[in-house]
Scaffold this active site. Structure first.
Site, PDB file in Angstrom:
ATOM      1  N   LYS A 196       0.874  -1.186   0.000  1.00 66.78           N
ATOM      2  CA  LYS A 196       0.000   0.000   0.000  1.00 66.78           C
ATOM      3  C   LYS A 196       0.903   1.226   0.000  1.00 66.78           C
ATOM      4  O   LYS A 196       1.949   1.217   0.658  1.00 66.78           O
ATOM      5  CB  LYS A 196      -0.855   0.044   1.274  1.00 66.78           C
ATOM      6  CG  LYS A 196      -2.008  -0.910   1.303  1.00 66.78           C
ATOM      7  CD  LYS A 196      -2.859  -0.607   2.543  1.00 66.78           C
ATOM      8  CE  LYS A 196      -3.697  -1.807   2.904  1.00 66.78           C
ATOM      9  NZ  LYS A 196      -4.200  -1.740   4.279  1.00 66.78           N
TER      10      LYS A 196
ATOM     11  N   ASP B 281       5.009   0.086  14.658  1.00 63.91           N
ATOM     12  CA  ASP B 281       3.724  -0.129  15.345  1.00 63.91           C
ATOM     13  C   ASP B 281       3.901  -0.260  16.852  1.00 63.91           C
ATOM     14  O   ASP B 281       2.994   0.018  17.622  1.00 63.91           O
ATOM     15  CB  ASP B 281       3.078  -1.438  14.849  1.00 63.91           C
ATOM     16  CG  ASP B 281       2.259  -1.230  13.598  1.00 63.91           C
ATOM     17  OD1 ASP B 281       2.483  -0.221  12.915  1.00 63.91           O
ATOM     18  OD2 ASP B 281       1.396  -2.070  13.298  1.00 63.91           O
TER      19      ASP B 281
ATOM     20  N   ARG C 181     -20.479  -6.151   9.904  1.00 61.45           N
ATOM     21  CA  ARG C 181     -21.714  -5.790   9.189  1.00 61.45           C
ATOM     22  C   ARG C 181     -22.562  -7.029   8.948  1.00 61.45           C
ATOM     23  O   ARG C 181     -23.786  -6.995   9.114  1.00 61.45           O
ATOM     24  CB  ARG C 181     -21.373  -5.095   7.861  1.00 61.45           C
ATOM     25  CG  ARG C 181     -20.778  -3.706   8.056  1.00 61.45           C
ATOM     26  CD  ARG C 181     -20.116  -3.191   6.807  1.00 61.45           C
ATOM     27  NE  ARG C 181     -18.961  -4.005   6.432  1.00 61.45           N
ATOM     28  CZ  ARG C 181     -18.080  -3.671   5.510  1.00 61.45           C
ATOM     29  NH1 ARG C 181     -18.199  -2.526   4.877  1.00 61.45           N
ATOM     30  NH2 ARG C 181     -17.060  -4.460   5.211  1.00 61.45           N
TER      31      ARG C 181
ATOM     32  N   GLY D  65     -12.080   0.721  11.540  1.00 65.71           N
ATOM     33  CA  GLY D  65     -13.296   0.354  10.809  1.00 65.71           C
ATOM     34  C   GLY D  65     -14.570   0.286  11.619  1.00 65.71           C
ATOM     35  O   GLY D  65     -15.581   0.914  11.296  1.00 65.71           O
ATOM     36  N   ILE D  66     -14.544  -0.470  12.715  1.00 69.61           N
ATOM     37  CA  ILE D  66     -15.746  -0.643  13.542  1.00 69.61           C
ATOM     38  C   ILE D  66     -15.937   0.573  14.450  1.00 69.61           C
ATOM     39  O   ILE D  66     -17.048   1.087  14.601  1.00 69.61           O
ATOM     40  CB  ILE D  66     -15.640  -1.929  14.397  1.00 69.61           C
ATOM     41  CG1 ILE D  66     -15.469  -3.154  13.507  1.00 69.61           C
ATOM     42  CG2 ILE D  66     -16.853  -2.095  15.301  1.00 69.61           C
ATOM     43  CD1 ILE D  66     -14.829  -4.334  14.204  1.00 69.61           C
ATOM     44  N   GLY D  67     -14.858   1.038  15.035  1.00 70.79           N
ATOM     45  CA  GLY D  67     -14.933   2.187  15.940  1.00 70.79           C
ATOM     46  C   GLY D  67     -15.461   3.440  15.265  1.00 70.79           C
ATOM     47  O   GLY D  67     -16.220   4.207  15.857  1.00 70.79           O
TER      48      GLY D  67
ATOM     49  N   ASN E   2     -17.241   3.480  12.260  1.00 69.36           N
ATOM     50  CA  ASN E   2     -18.455   3.293  11.443  1.00 69.36           C
ATOM     51  C   ASN E   2     -19.538   2.451  12.093  1.00 69.36           C
ATOM     52  O   ASN E   2     -20.493   2.055  11.422  1.00 69.36           O
ATOM     53  CB  ASN E   2     -18.071   2.650  10.096  1.00 69.36           C
ATOM     54  CG  ASN E   2     -17.079   3.504   9.338  1.00 69.36           C
ATOM     55  OD1 ASN E   2     -17.395   4.621   8.970  1.00 69.36           O
ATOM     56  ND2 ASN E   2     -15.878   2.992   9.129  1.00 69.36           N
TER      57      ASN E   2
ATOM     58  N   GLU F 161      -3.038   6.659   9.933  1.00 72.52           N
ATOM     59  CA  GLU F 161      -1.682   6.180  10.218  1.00 72.52           C
ATOM     60  C   GLU F 161      -0.679   6.698   9.195  1.00 72.52           C
ATOM     61  O   GLU F 161       0.457   7.011   9.528  1.00 72.52           O
ATOM     62  CB  GLU F 161      -1.680   4.648  10.274  1.00 72.52           C
ATOM     63  CG  GLU F 161      -2.450   4.113  11.478  1.00 72.52           C
ATOM     64  CD  GLU F 161      -2.723   2.616  11.413  1.00 72.52           C
ATOM     65  OE1 GLU F 161      -1.908   1.870  11.943  1.00 72.52           O
ATOM     66  OE2 GLU F 161      -3.758   2.215  10.847  1.00 72.52           O
TER      67      GLU F 161
END
Length: 400
Positions: free
Chosen positions: A14, A147, A284, A331-333, A335, A384
């Site tokens: 990435k 990290d 989801r 992602g979860i936190g 959305n 990040e």
């Protein structure tokens, strides 16, 4: 300063090209299936998405392709490679060697290599990316952002396991923690939004995604975090079990007639909410199954996940002697308003009231507690790559 941020996986890469002054992302993309057939580079720039199908036998090929895309006359964003001022590399594990980001030298690369046994899935790919960049751009300064580094401020009583001390001295078995770049970014950003000095705040950061961890950040420093020697410790996750009784490993080896490695593989890849629900590791899918179809095991998986997060938030408030801010990210936190409400229900004694209307927010910065709450509850999308770019800029500036 234009900074290329690189995050190498075993068969992926990435990247983002960031203008560090304002955080503007000039281009970003993903190289997939490196070393496998049908390699693909997806490049996003100027509102366009370009897909380039070309064989990439290794990370060096991938980086060459990325650089070609960045300078391409049709869809590139820079005239030539000399516009790239520095490269920031995400490195998963820095062991006890690194307490902050560092300029990559031969000695630093050796230390990262020494940490391979602590992160066998991640560090080798990170090293490949660094070596490839050094070959292609030998004169461009490179910075490693770890990290684990943010959590190196944990006190010894928080990071040591109660096993014979010699295993720590011989093998460096201890809690390291992960997602440090994310926890650092969202804690700093939360303080900025509240217009308060981070040195005066007790912040609990909840990085909840397919991999999840929580950190206790006191006066700007991590004093505890839920992941441990590996990212398997702590919360229940997408496919990871999180913390379990260690005796379960030998018990399963005996009952199922399998090796320790096979049990650890089950705990890493077939457990968590996926293991309990038997449906999916995607929250989801679990919410649909639980709330639309009344699936009991999907509901149970969500309950287990939320309970462990709730318990950890409570324990970190105790560890810090209170809490001023609770932050949700990843992602979860970011959305999952329903999951956030589920987690926070019963924690009001800490000093907040959830504003259910404000909590409907998805993927945006917001304070979701009521105006009269003593404790602020916030959503702060993680970034990040920006944090890596800022760390890289700071180190390169210091060389001048």
């Amino acid at each position: 300063m234009k900074i290329l941020v690189i995050n190498c996986g075993s068969s992926s890469l990435k990247y983002q090209l960031i203008e560090s002054k304002d955080g503007n992302v000039l281009a970003k993309g993903l190289a997939e299936r490196i070393g496998i057939n049908d390699s693909l580079l997806t490049h996003n720039a100027n509102g366009e998405k370009i897909k380039i199908k070309k064989d990439m036998k290794d990370h060096k090929d991938a980086i060459k392709l990325v650089l070609d895309a960045l300078v391409n006359s049709d869809y590139g964003v820079i005239k030539d490679m000399s516009e790239i001022d520095a490269v920031g590399h995400r490195v998963v594990h820095g062991g006890e060697y690194f307490t902050s980001s560092v300029l990559i030298t031969d000695d630093v690369l050796k230390a990262i290599t020494d940490c391979i046994e602590l992160a066998p899935l991640h560090n080798p790919a990170n090293i490949e990316g660094i070596k490839a960049c050094k070959q292609i751009m030998p004169d461009v300064p490179m910075v490693a952002v770890f990290d684990t580094a943010f959590h190196q401020t944990m006190p010894d009583y928080a990071y040591l396991y109660p096993i014979p001390y010699e295993y720590y001295t011989k093998y460096k078995i201890r809690k390291y923690g992960f997602h440090g770049t994310s926890h650092k970014y969202v804690s700093q950003r939360a303080a900025e939004i509240l217009n308060k000095p981070i040195e005066s705040l007790k912040i609990i950061t909840c990085h909840l995604g397919n991999g999840s961890s929580i950190a206790a950040v006191k006066n700007g420093k991590s004093i505890d975090t839920s992941m441990g020697f590996t990212p398997l410790e702590g919360l229940a996750m997408g496919t990871r079990s999180g913390s379990i009784d260690p005796s379960i490993i030998s018990y399963l080896m005996e009952k199922e007639n399998i090796s320790a490695e096979e049990v650890v593989n089950i705990l890493n890849k077939k457990s968590g909410v996926y293991g309990i629900s038997g449906i999916s590791s995607d929250f989801r899918d679990l919410e649909d199954a639980a709330f639309k179809n009344g699936d009991k095991r999907a509901q149970l998986a969500l309950n287990v996940f939320a309970y462990r997060v709730k318990k950890t938030i409570g324990s970190y408030a105790a560890a810090m002697g209170g809490v001023d801010v609770i932050v949700f990210t990843a992602g979860i936190g970011e959305n999952g308003p329903e999951i956030r409400e589920f987690i926070l229900d019963g924690l009001e004694f800490l000093g907040f009231k959830l504003d259910k209307e404000k909590n409907k927010v998805r993927g945006e910065e917001a304070i979701i507690s009521t105006a009269d709450s003593k404790v602020n509850v916030m959503v702060v999308p993680t970034n990040e790559e920006y944090m890596i770019a800022k760390d890289t800029e700071k180190i390169v500036e210091s060389l001048k």
